[in-house]
Design an enzyme around this catalytic site. Structure first.
Site, PDB file in Angstrom:
ATOM      1  N   ASP A  35     -14.307   3.358   3.645  1.00  0.00           N
ATOM      2  CA  ASP A  35     -15.051   2.173   4.059  1.00  0.00           C
ATOM      3  C   ASP A  35     -14.886   1.884   5.545  1.00  0.00           C
ATOM      4  O   ASP A  35     -15.839   1.495   6.210  1.00  0.00           O
ATOM      5  CB  ASP A  35     -14.611   0.949   3.239  1.00  0.00           C
ATOM      6  CG  ASP A  35     -15.330   0.890   1.909  1.00  0.00           C
ATOM      7  OD1 ASP A  35     -16.552   1.121   1.898  1.00  0.00           O
ATOM      8  OD2 ASP A  35     -14.674   0.637   0.891  1.00  0.00           O
ATOM      9  N   GLU A  79      -9.855  -1.917   5.702  1.00  0.00           N
ATOM     10  CA  GLU A  79     -11.031  -1.046   5.600  1.00  0.00           C
ATOM     11  C   GLU A  79     -12.285  -1.698   6.177  1.00  0.00           C
ATOM     12  O   GLU A  79     -13.384  -1.190   6.021  1.00  0.00           O
ATOM     13  CB  GLU A  79     -11.261  -0.621   4.143  1.00  0.00           C
ATOM     14  CG  GLU A  79     -11.318  -1.769   3.153  1.00  0.00           C
ATOM     15  CD  GLU A  79     -11.495  -1.309   1.707  1.00  0.00           C
ATOM     16  OE1 GLU A  79     -11.868  -0.150   1.471  1.00  0.00           O
ATOM     17  OE2 GLU A  79     -11.285  -2.139   0.804  1.00  0.00           O
ATOM     18  N   CYS A 127      -5.390   5.613   1.983  1.00  0.00           N
ATOM     19  CA  CYS A 127      -5.829   6.124   0.684  1.00  0.00           C
ATOM     20  C   CYS A 127      -7.284   6.578   0.703  1.00  0.00           C
ATOM     21  O   CYS A 127      -7.838   6.934  -0.324  1.00  0.00           O
ATOM     22  CB  CYS A 127      -5.593   5.086  -0.408  1.00  0.00           C
ATOM     23  SG  CYS A 127      -6.397   3.510  -0.068  1.00  0.00           S
ATOM     24  N   HIS A 131     -20.009  15.886 -16.770  1.00  0.00           N
ATOM     25  CA  HIS A 131     -18.783  16.117 -17.538  1.00  0.00           C
ATOM     26  C   HIS A 131     -18.342  17.567 -17.492  1.00  0.00           C
ATOM     27  O   HIS A 131     -17.154  17.862 -17.462  1.00  0.00           O
ATOM     28  CB  HIS A 131     -18.988  15.670 -18.988  1.00  0.00           C
ATOM     29  CG  HIS A 131     -18.959  14.186 -19.128  1.00  0.00           C
ATOM     30  ND1 HIS A 131     -19.500  13.516 -20.183  1.00  0.00           N
ATOM     31  CD2 HIS A 131     -18.442  13.236 -18.324  1.00  0.00           C
ATOM     32  CE1 HIS A 131     -19.318  12.217 -20.041  1.00  0.00           C
ATOM     33  NE2 HIS A 131     -18.688  12.024 -18.910  1.00  0.00           N
TER      34      HIS A 131
HETATM   35  C1  PEP Z   1     -11.677   3.572   0.987  1.00  0.00           C
HETATM   36  O1  PEP Z   1     -12.575   2.775   1.235  1.00  0.00           O
HETATM   37  O2  PEP Z   1     -11.230   4.409   1.805  1.00  0.00           O
HETATM   38  C2  PEP Z   1     -11.047   3.591  -0.354  1.00  0.00           C
HETATM   39  C3  PEP Z   1      -9.984   4.322  -0.596  1.00  0.00           C
HETATM   40  O3  PEP Z   1     -11.617   2.852  -1.331  1.00  0.00           O
HETATM   41  P1  PEP Z   1     -12.985   3.210  -2.117  1.00  0.00           P
HETATM   42  O4  PEP Z   1     -13.321   4.646  -1.804  1.00  0.00           O
HETATM   43  O5  PEP Z   1     -12.666   2.982  -3.555  1.00  0.00           O
HETATM   44  O6  PEP Z   1     -13.924   2.206  -1.536  1.00  0.00           O
HETATM   45 MG    MG Z   2     -12.903   1.054  -0.007  1.00  0.00          MG
END
Ligand code: PEP
Ligand code: MG
Length: 572
Positions: free
Chosen positions: A454, A430, A501, A187
């Site tokens: 991923d 992914e 993302c 934290h």
């Molecule tokens: C990813 O796998 O790139 C992603 C954005 O999802 P997470 O990191 O939550 O698995």
């Molecule tokens: Mg992911």
């Protein structure tokens, strides 16, 4: 030079102030008037709660709701009847003084939390010790260290910073933080990042060497600390710090600008969030929407599932704050490295290849998936919410999820509940299977978002959290790059939006390649938005074709990365 964990970026140079908690002496005493001692405990509990509430309110005002949640967590512990009940029982049952009963019971809980193999519970152990000491100080009339009154240019040095100490920090005066304990997700580290104070944690033996008043350099980006540095190092870091601060300041000119290349290619830079409170930073750094709301965080840090209504309120509040900008909300992605103890999910032998995300949701439609989909649809009446399905590997999963969404729509129609009838439904690409089937999947959904975190692990068959094989885990690996390029061209050909993302979306070495591949949307942590917008605004997509061709001609991750480093340097 001392090495530690980079917990909050930036460079701070200042004088050491060692913050030590006054060592409390807790001794057992036998109490004659047990009822009066219980009252003394209750009064101390009351005072500690009032102090905690005041700290939470102060933090909420200075830094936002998310940071205040840490103090609210302390409130929950203080209000827990099993904790306070056990303390009272010890006082009564053993005629024990209140501070000793607090010591015993809180230590027992802290040890229990610390022994759990889960970072969230380990953090609870720190929180428990924090409230223990604060209750004891009230009981003993001992003043707390007043970090709020430390002089300007202070580098706070401590064994560990308790959240309540960190909360009192004035970011105008504290230029850096060094602790011997703690981790990136403790934290205190979260608060340091929120206050944008450079911090290095887990610096072994630092307190043995550091003395009050010593000059110290804290490089929170690299995770290194220099104690009493030579003039040469000091000058070098003074320049580095000034450059860093100047760059951060200069980035503010990108607030309110479009994310558009020099040759007119417009893209979107949006943010990754985990909770409604994260929206504050998205707006501060001018995100053009939300590209990934990881809804599993709504399910964590609690002991039962959030209801449909609770979820609806959370999604609606994000949609409303974003005022019509796109908000991509990913349906629950648990399993893998994200566990939720109360859900009763058996431990997988191979969690990343197991019962995770859409697989789990389609198996638990009634108690998990339908309420979430209904909440998302209901909230879609208040903004541009889009639904994203994680970890898809085959078309049946997409069809089944879409079918369920249609079923929920019909249910809402029957109940006369409003929602966006044209809500967009997309998928995370992914997995290796989704990448190979991207041309087919692109015809079934409204958008793609590439999850490189991923995609890299599944393409390289390399656990994303395993340090021992981390040399394999690189988005620059040509196999991963080919996969990304193909996913983007399949989406472009089908005419659907394609975003990213995963962490790669904000990597300055990766952005030129992604632009050249034809990525439409870059989703990242809010603090990286302006830096990425700068890179995009200073690029020309047409010029990047040659860079892409060269990068794609290499056969190792190292060659690609080195080449991109050279390229980025050459255009700076
Ligand atoms: C990813 O796998 O790139 C992603 C954005 O999802 P997470 O990191 O939550 O698995
Ligand atoms: Mg992911």
């Amino acid at each position: 030079m001392f090495k530690g964990t980079n917990a909050s970026a930036g460079i701070g140079i200042g004088s050491v102030v060692i913050v030590e908690e006054t060592k409390l002496v807790i001794e057992q005493r036998s109490i004659a008037n047990v009822a009066a001692e219980v009252d003394r405990f209750k009064a101390a509990l009351d005072q500690t709660m009032k102090d905690t509430e005041a700290m939470a309110a102060d933090l909420a005002e200075r830094m936002g709701e998310k940071e205040a949640e840490i103090m609210q967590g302390h409130m929950m512990l203080l209000m827990d009847p099993s904790l306070t009940g056990e303390i009272e029982n010890q006082i009564k049952g053993e005629s024990m003084n209140a501070e000793m009963a607090v010591e015993n019971v809180c230590n027992m809980y802290a040890e229990m939390f610390a022994s759990m193999d889960n970072e969230m519970f380990q953090q609870r152990a720190t929180d428990m010790k924090d409230i223990k000491v604060r209750m004891q100080k009230v009981l003993l009339g001992v003043e707390s260290v007043d970090v709020a009154s430390l002089p300007s240019g202070t580098v706070l040095v401590a064994k560990d910073l308790t959240p309540s100490m960190t909360a009192g920090i004035n970011p105008q005066k504290i230029v850096g933080i060094v602790t011997e304990l703690g981790g990136k997700t403790s934290h205190s580290a979260i608060l340091a990042r929120a206050m944008e104070i450079p911090a290095v944690v887990a610096v072994a033996d630092f307190l043995k060497e550091a003395k009050n008043g010593d000059t110290v350099i804290v490089d929170g980006s690299e995770g290194v600390v220099y104690l009493s540095p030579e003039d040469k190092v000091l000058n070098e870091y003074t320049d580095k710090r000034d450059k860093y601060l100047k760059e951060r300041k200069e980035l503010e000119q990108y607030i309110g600008k479009e994310s558009i290349t020099k040759d007119g290619v417009k893209v979107e830079i949006v943010a990754n969030i985990g909770k409604p409170a994260d929206v504050e930073k998205v707006l501060q750094y001018d995100g053009e929407g939300v590209g990934l709301f990881r809804t599993e965080f709504l399910f964590m840090d609690r002991d039962s599932m959030p209801t449909e209504d609770e979820q609806y309120e959370a999604y609606k509040s994000v949609a409303e704050s974003l005022k019509g900008k796109p908000v991509i909300i990913r349906t629950l992605d648990i399993g893998g490295d994200k566990e939720i103890p109360y859900m009763g999910i058996a431990k997988d032998e191979n969690p990343f290849l197991g019962y995770r995300a859409i697989r789990l949701c389609l198996d638990r439609k009634d108690d998990i998936y339908k309420p979430q989909l209904r909440a998302l649809l209901r909230a879609s009446a208040y903004g541009d919410i889009r639904i994203m399905i994680p970890m898809v590997t085959c078309i049946d999963e997409i069809r089944e999820a879409k079918h369920l969404i249609e079923e929920m729509k019909m249910e809402l129609d029957r109940q006369n509940i409003p929602y966006n009838k044209d809500i967009k439904v997309g998928i995370m690409v992914e997995t290796a299977a989704a990448s190979l089937m991207a041309d087919v999947f692109a015809k079934e959904v409204d958008f793609f978002s590439i999850g490189t975190n991923d995609l890299t692990q599944y393409t390289m068959s390399c656990d994303r959290g395993n340090e021992q094989i981390s040399y394999l885990y690189s988005t620059f690996n040509p196999a991963v790059l080919r996969s990304i390029k193909r996913i983007i061209s399949c989406a472009n050909e089908a005419g659907i939006m394609v975003g990213m993302c995963g962490e790669a979306a904000s990597d300055p070495l990766m952005i030129p390649l992604l632009l050249s591949f034809g990525l439409n949307e870059f989703s990242m942590s809010a603090s990286a938005i302006l830096q990425s917008r700068k890179i995009i605004c200073n690029s020309s997509k047409a010029d990047l074709k040659a860079v892409e061709d060269k990068a794609m001609s290499f056969v190792t991750a190292k060659e690609v990365e080195e080449y991109m480093k050279e390229y980025v340097k050459s255009v700076q």
